[in-house]
Motif scaffolding. Structure first.
Motif, PDB file in Angstrom:
ATOM      1  N   GLY A 106       0.798  -1.201   0.000  1.00 13.92           N
ATOM      2  CA  GLY A 106       0.000   0.000   0.000  1.00 13.92           C
ATOM      3  C   GLY A 106       0.835   1.257   0.000  1.00 13.92           C
ATOM      4  O   GLY A 106       2.040   1.206   0.135  1.00 13.92           O
TER       5      GLY A 106
ATOM      6  N   GLN B  89       2.635   4.241   1.314  1.00 21.60           N
ATOM      7  CA  GLN B  89       3.189   4.515   2.618  1.00 21.60           C
ATOM      8  C   GLN B  89       3.806   5.902   2.647  1.00 21.60           C
ATOM      9  O   GLN B  89       4.343   6.377   1.650  1.00 21.60           O
TER      10      GLN B  89
ATOM     11  N   TYR C  76      -3.557   5.497   5.074  1.00 21.79           N
ATOM     12  CA  TYR C  76      -2.283   5.076   5.618  1.00 21.79           C
ATOM     13  C   TYR C  76      -1.725   6.192   6.503  1.00 21.79           C
ATOM     14  O   TYR C  76      -1.480   7.304   6.031  1.00 21.79           O
TER      15      TYR C  76
ATOM     16  N   ARG D 283      -2.976   1.419  12.112  1.00 14.16           N
ATOM     17  CA  ARG D 283      -3.161   0.604  10.912  1.00 14.16           C
ATOM     18  C   ARG D 283      -4.651   0.317  10.721  1.00 14.16           C
ATOM     19  O   ARG D 283      -5.343  -0.031  11.676  1.00 14.16           O
TER      20      ARG D 283
ATOM     21  N   ASP E 161      -5.495  -2.716   5.924  1.00 14.82           N
ATOM     22  CA  ASP E 161      -4.154  -3.323   5.911  1.00 14.82           C
ATOM     23  C   ASP E 161      -4.030  -4.580   6.756  1.00 14.82           C
ATOM     24  O   ASP E 161      -3.248  -5.472   6.442  1.00 14.82           O
TER      25      ASP E 161
END
Lengths: 109, 113
Positions: A1, A3, A98, B44, B59
């Motif tokens: 993903g 970041q 994120y 997260r 995630d």
């Protein structure tokens, strides 16, 4: 993903000094959000930056979004003890978010 | 007052005992999400929901379930909790996805022994 890396991880400053935290991405970001979390508290939304090169101010806080939309910064002028906490930048891919690892700010009176 | 309400605030449970953490928002937000926060790992995303009956994995979805039967509620279900799910959990909502900032709940500190 997607970041985002945040530096520094920790910062101790004397009250009245300035503070800056940086957020960097290897990919172009659609937008970036910033949050503050006080010790023992929950994250609180501060601001969202969308445009390339955007600069926004909230009293002593200045937020910048890089020209390439790959980095962002939060600068606090003349820190106060009320600024203590962890500052997070947040990116997203689609509707998945994120969080950066955060910068923990300690202000020494 | 506009808010996201999570319950309970603290929970200690044993391995394998199913539990549910509730989350409710009164802002008519479409988007809701669950996060876990662990030292050194930050926040997260576990699951998120764009609207009623629409949920997606974040995630770290393993070991968790969610449901969105009503717009205001987004419970987090741990069918068989394990010690590695000991964490601080936050529910959050926003008006609509990535274009708006989150409002976070106060958090649920879960310990699984």
């Amino acid at each position: 993903g997607q970041q985002v890396m945040q530096i520094p991880q920790y910062q101790h400053v004397q009250e009245g000094e300035d503070f800056t935290t940086y957020c960097n991405s290897s990919t172009t970001l659609s937008n970036i959000q910033w949050y503050k979390q006080r010790p023992g508290g929950h994250p609180v939304f501060l601001i969202q930056l969308v445009k390339s090169g955007e600069v926004k101010k909230q009293k002593r806080l200045t937020f910048q979004f890089g020209e390439a939309k790959k980095n962002s910064s939060l600068h606090i002028t003349a820190t106060q003890t009320t600024d203590v906490g962890t500052y997070f930048c947040v990116s997203h891919t689609g509707n998945q978010f994120y969080f950066g690892t955060g910068t923990s700010l300690t202000v020494i009176p | 007052e506009a808010q996201v309400t999570q319950n309970p605030r603290y929970l200690i449970t044993v391995t394998g005992k199913k539990l549910t953490v509730t989350c409710s928002q009164n802002m008519n937000h479409e988007y809701m999400s669950w996060y876990r926060q662990d030292p050194g790992l930050g926040l997260r995303q576990i699951y998120y929901s764009m609207n009623v009956e629409v949920t997606d994995k974040g995630d770290v979805p393993e070991g968790y379930k969610v449901s969105r039967k009503e717009k205001r509620n987004f419970p987090l279900i741990l069918e068989s909790p394990s010690p590695n799910q000991t964490s601080l959990y936050f529910c959050a909502s926003s008006l609509s996805g990535a274009l708006y900032g989150y409002t976070f709940g106060s958090g649920t500190r879960l310990t699984v022994v």
